[in-house]
Design an enzyme around this catalytic site. Structure first.
Site, short mmCIF file in Angstrom:
data_model
loop_
_atom_site.label_atom_id
_atom_site.label_comp_id
_atom_site.label_asym_id
_atom_site.label_seq_id
_atom_site.Cartn_x
_atom_site.Cartn_y
_atom_site.Cartn_z
N GLU A 209 4.54 -0.88 -5.28
CA GLU A 209 5.05 -1.95 -4.42
C GLU A 209 4.58 -3.31 -4.93
O GLU A 209 5.35 -4.27 -5.05
CB GLU A 209 4.56 -1.75 -2.97
CG GLU A 209 5.11 -0.53 -2.25
CD GLU A 209 4.39 0.78 -2.58
OE1 GLU A 209 3.55 0.79 -3.52
OE2 GLU A 209 4.68 1.79 -1.92
N LYS A 499 4.05 9.65 -3.72
CA LYS A 499 4.17 8.59 -4.74
C LYS A 499 4.72 9.16 -6.05
O LYS A 499 5.55 8.55 -6.71
CB LYS A 499 2.80 7.99 -5.05
CG LYS A 499 2.22 7.12 -3.98
CD LYS A 499 0.94 6.50 -4.51
CE LYS A 499 0.11 5.87 -3.45
NZ LYS A 499 -1.19 5.44 -3.91
O1 F6P Z 1 -1.72 4.41 -1.32
C1 F6P Z 1 -2.89 4.16 -0.65
C2 F6P Z 1 -3.68 3.05 -1.30
O2 F6P Z 1 -4.32 3.52 -2.42
C3 F6P Z 1 -4.66 2.46 -0.30
O3 F6P Z 1 -5.81 3.21 -0.19
C4 F6P Z 1 -4.84 1.09 -0.84
O4 F6P Z 1 -5.41 0.22 0.10
C5 F6P Z 1 -3.42 0.75 -1.21
O5 F6P Z 1 -2.88 1.95 -1.69
C6 F6P Z 1 -3.26 -0.34 -2.22
O6 F6P Z 1 -3.90 -0.04 -3.41
P1 F6P Z 1 -4.18 -1.12 -4.50
O7 F6P Z 1 -5.11 -2.14 -3.92
O8 F6P Z 1 -4.77 -0.40 -5.66
O9 F6P Z 1 -2.86 -1.76 -4.87
#
Ligand code: F6P
Length: 533
Positions: A209, A499
């Protein structure tokens, strides 16, 4: 972890609590409210917070048994282990040193020293953005700051900025999290490229994302003005130096975090940069100080006075012994409107584990559903379901006594009056005999069963310190529950499977390849084509 060999439900205290639970009559909470001493006995104040748990189905005997359970599960030893810097996150081989980010001595001094150094760097940067001392390519000061991040890299700074920023603060903050590009488009619609700063906030820098929004933001900037140097408009927070190199983030505009900080525990680190820009370094330091004071309280206060420990054990009591499987969070202050979303991640990504730390199937449930919305709004949407529905829910009300000076306390008092009335209605309900002057047909519709439990948390004011203490207290509550169950609250393997599959589907969709897509996916392709024609 010390209690790894024990199963929670085999301990003597667990058995005793099971016995006590059998003695809790359905109308316990309702009847207990007649005891005038109850409020004094089941409430406590700690570090700018006040907790009233007199509306929970609890007795002194139950509290004693809950303390015994905490002892049997070796809670003190687990807290000491976390403080010592042990690898609490055993499935990823990492420590959990988030308390070091707010200056609480944990682990060896190197984590604290690095955290302090980084804190000074990102707070200097935050103030420089606020003051216009760092500026964009053409020297224009940054008026709009867009945080691109998701989960822990979004919810914490979003909550803190909303809670503590005021109209006098010089920078407008926007948050972009979702993958569909809508939030980014909204954030950019009236943004002036020359005065816009992006923060790419991602512990891993690989999150789909965030990467896709960051790439789109970069493309927007390049297209908006070819003379703008993106290095003057993008800063980043991450553990991943290589990916920041590859994206082209200027070395002076990167802020580090570490493997020993979980995303949902990271608001205290440079992940809080957006919030620090919004509120300034002084308030951010006070926010950390409030959390630090809660850490000290949690680590040192005896059980009977220890707010996170008592409330965590009550959560265990309600969930594992009284069958509550939901916690609704109802802030009665719009400034903390994002608290439910923040707690949803903190609780539900830390809990909900199917196996214990050793990988053995859990014999008991490990966490409730957490959701909520500001209480004023909830009263006009889902409160009906709380008052008369069949769900088994614990309510958590969070109120702020004093409003911001510009608004005064009138609204705040109205909000708190409503909050107290809601808690009373849940606890006391109303029986048929209490309903006067009503037609016989309507009486059953107006009966409230009552006897539903609630915790009320009060903050004297929404100061940075109080907010820090509030959030730290929740972190500790989540930790205590994990120790009782014997689960690892610092990993989140359950989010990985979807994912991986999403990548496969995304590739197929972009290639227009329906083969291997599920039925709805094939429909997506069909309709995408239809829209294009
Ligand atoms: O998908 C879960 C997660 O890993 C969370 O634990 C985390 O806060 C979020 O995605 C975002 O992760 P990142 O900071 O690595 O983009």
């Amino acid at each position: 972890m010390t209690n790894a060999t024990l199963e929670p439900d085999t301990s003597a205290a667990w058995q005793e609590l099971g016995r006590l639970a059998a003695g809790i009559a359905p109308d316990f909470v309702r009847n207990a409210q007649a005891d005038v001493d109850r409020f004094a006995r089941f409430s406590l104040e700690a570090e700018s917070l006040f907790a009233d748990y007199s509306r929970c189905p609890v007795t002194p005997e139950i509290l004693t048994a809950l303390e015994a359970l905490a002892d049997e599960r070796e809670l003190d030893a687990a807290v000491s282990e976390m403080v010592s810097g042990a690898r609490m996150n055993n499935t990823e081989g990492r420590a959990a040193l988030h308390m070091a980010l707010r200056g609480t001595p944990v682990g060896d001094s190197s984590a604290a020293a690095e955290a302090q150094q980084e804190l000074e760097a990102f707070l200097r940067f935050a103030d420089a953005v606020r003051e216009g001392a760092v500026a964009g390519s053409f020297g224009a000061r940054f008026r709009t700051v867009i945080n691109i991040g998701i989960g822990g890299s979004d919810l914490g700074p979003r909550l803190v900025a909303r809670a503590l920023a005021t109209p006098a603060d010089p920078v407008e903050l926007r948050f972009v999290a979702g993958v569909d590009g809508i939030e980014l488009a909204d954030a950019l619609v009236d943004a002036d490229p020359a005065s816009t700063l992006f923060i790419i906030c991602s512990k891993t820098f690989t999150t789909l994302e965030t990467r896709s929004n960051a790439d789109a933001a970069l493309a927007w900037l390049r297209q908006a003005d070819a003379d703008i140097d993106p290095r003057d408009h993008f800063c980043a927070v991450s553990t991943n130096a290589e990916a920041m190199d590859e994206f082209g983030v200027h070395p002076d505009w990167r802020f580090r975090i570490w493997d020993w900080v979980g995303g949902r525990y990271s608001v205290w680190s440079a992940v809080g940069l957006a919030a620090a820009i919004a509120i300034g370094s002084d308030k951010f330091r006070r926010f950390l100080a409030g959390a630090r004071s809660m850490d000290e309280h949690f680590i040192n206060a005896p059980f009977a006075e220890n707010m996170p420990r008592i409330l965590a054990m009550l959560d265990i009591w309600e969930q594992n012994f009284l069958g509550k499987n939901a916690l609704v969070v109802l802030p009665y202050d719009q400034r903390i409107e994002f608290l439910p979303a923040y707690l949803q991640q903190l609780y539900m990504e830390s809990q909900g584990k199917a196996v214990d730390r050793e990988g053995r199937q859990m014999p008991v449930a490990t966490g409730a559903a957490v959701w909520g919305t500001p209480g004023s709004h909830a009263q006009h949407s889902f409160a009906q379901w709380l008052h008369q529905g069949f769900a088994s829910v614990t309510a958590e009300y969070v109120g702020v006594v004093n409003g911001p000076a510009a608004v005064g306390n009138n609204g705040q008092q109205l909000a708190l009056a409503n909050m107290l009335a809601q808690a009373d209605a849940l606890a006391l309900g109303r029986s048929a005999v209490e309903i006067d002057n009503e037609s016989a047909e309507l009486v059953p519709h107006k009966v409230h069963p009552g006897s539903r439990s609630a915790v009320i948390l009060l903050l004297k004011a929404l100061s940075p310190d109080a907010l820090g203490a509030l959030l730290a207290h929740y972190e500790h509550r989540v930790f205590v529950q994990s120790v009782i169950w014997g689960i690892n609250p610092f990993d989140q393997w359950g989010v990985e499977l979807g994912k991986i599959q999403a990548r496969v589907y995304a590739e197929k969709m972009s290639a227009g390849d329906a083969d291997g897509l599920p039925g709805a996916g094939r429909y997506v392709l069909r309709w995408t084509d239809a829209a294009e024609k």
